[in-house]
Design a protein around this motif. Sequence first.
Motif, short mmCIF file in Angstrom:
data_model
loop_
_atom_site.label_atom_id
_atom_site.label_comp_id
_atom_site.label_asym_id
_atom_site.label_seq_id
_atom_site.Cartn_x
_atom_site.Cartn_y
_atom_site.Cartn_z
N ILE A 51 -5.21 -5.38 -5.81
CA ILE A 51 -5.22 -3.92 -5.58
C ILE A 51 -6.07 -3.51 -4.37
O ILE A 51 -7.17 -4.02 -4.18
N GLU A 52 -5.55 -2.59 -3.56
CA GLU A 52 -6.30 -1.97 -2.47
C GLU A 52 -6.55 -0.50 -2.84
O GLU A 52 -5.63 0.18 -3.28
N THR A 53 -7.78 -0.02 -2.63
CA THR A 53 -8.08 1.37 -2.98
C THR A 53 -8.33 2.19 -1.71
O THR A 53 -8.91 1.71 -0.74
N THR A 54 -7.87 3.45 -1.74
CA THR A 54 -7.98 4.33 -0.58
C THR A 54 -9.39 4.88 -0.43
O THR A 54 -9.96 5.41 -1.39
N LYS A 108 1.57 1.82 -3.47
CA LYS A 108 0.43 1.61 -4.39
C LYS A 108 0.86 0.77 -5.58
O LYS A 108 0.59 1.11 -6.74
N TYR A 110 0.79 -1.22 0.00
CA TYR A 110 0.00 0.00 0.00
C TYR A 110 0.84 1.29 0.00
O TYR A 110 0.49 2.25 -0.71
N VAL A 152 -8.82 1.48 3.70
CA VAL A 152 -8.74 0.97 2.32
C VAL A 152 -9.81 -0.09 2.08
O VAL A 152 -10.30 -0.73 3.01
#
Lengths: 178, 178
Positions: free
Chosen positions: B4-7, A67, A64, B26
């Motif tokens: 993928i991790e999204t904020t 990213k 993270y 996240v």
Amino acid sequence: MELIETTLSSEKIFDGRILHIRRDTVRLPDGSDATREVVDHPGGVCVLALDDENRALLVSQFRYPYKEVVREVPAGKLEYGEDPREAAIRELAEETGATAGEFRSLGELYPSPGYCGEIIRMYLARDLTFGETHLDKDEFLNLERIPFGQLVEQVVSGEIKDAKTIAVVLKGKLLLGL
Amino acid sequence: MELIETTLSSEKIFDGRILHIRRDTVRLPDGSDATREVVDHPGGVCVLALDDENRALLVSQFRYPYKEVVREVPAGKLEYGEDPREAAIRELAEETGATAGEFRSLGELYPSPGYCGEIIRMYLARDLTFGETHLDKDEFLNLERIPFGQLVEQVVSGEIKDAKTIAVVLKGKLLLGL
């Protein structure tokens, strides 16, 4: 030159799930005072695991802070009080399903000595047997087996950027003639 | 597997002299939420500097998080907005007094990808000319010149523990046949 800094006082700044931050006041070698911001860390482990065809196990996971998906050797944090070797055996099994007949130390790594006291213990694992993986519930990763010589090329070319992976792969190569 | 991790949101935790900490929420690949504690960092540089007799420049400094003197290649943080190559030239001159006729990249290093976004750019410097050092006022270090082959032995044996030093020395050895 005398280099030692001595602690005058210590203040807890943040006690998070992962990060534990303190700010200490120190006496410098010249007698003046300064502050030192420190990340406390329980320590970590990483494992260069090679199968019978001399292929290394790599995990890809989303990191993270960058990213970006980063390819690394299996690794993890110590639980407080945990023996590093036991932690390395546990992490390897959890992330890859592998248990090793041969398990040996490849030394210690200081990732960010300017602000964090983390010590990563590095290991080589061979004579692997494969069972089921057991990931933490917020852990998502892909597993890869890559010929060790190809991995060394990816380290030297700069494609592999993770510090512990660079260190354990190149130390393994030079120490063991892998 | 999708990684993928999204904020979802971001909260400033601590804004120190060195450390800048945030805690983000996240969305994980399985649709659940989690928190990510992150150390923000401007990035760093380190330099494997070799003199005309193939001796490497090493600095010894007290690393407060370990309460120990650590031997490392010359290195430092970027000032915000600073070009990494210029920063490496500056740090080498400040810590060792050396300027280099040859200066080339040895790739990038991610020291602690689990919680910090720092990127360390690694360089090789040769054809050195020596002038005066210019240390920061709270910077105390001892300078050493060590034959490169002996330094490689100390890395492989585990005596050298600093991640960037291990990486730049062994990449230098393998990439350049040093």
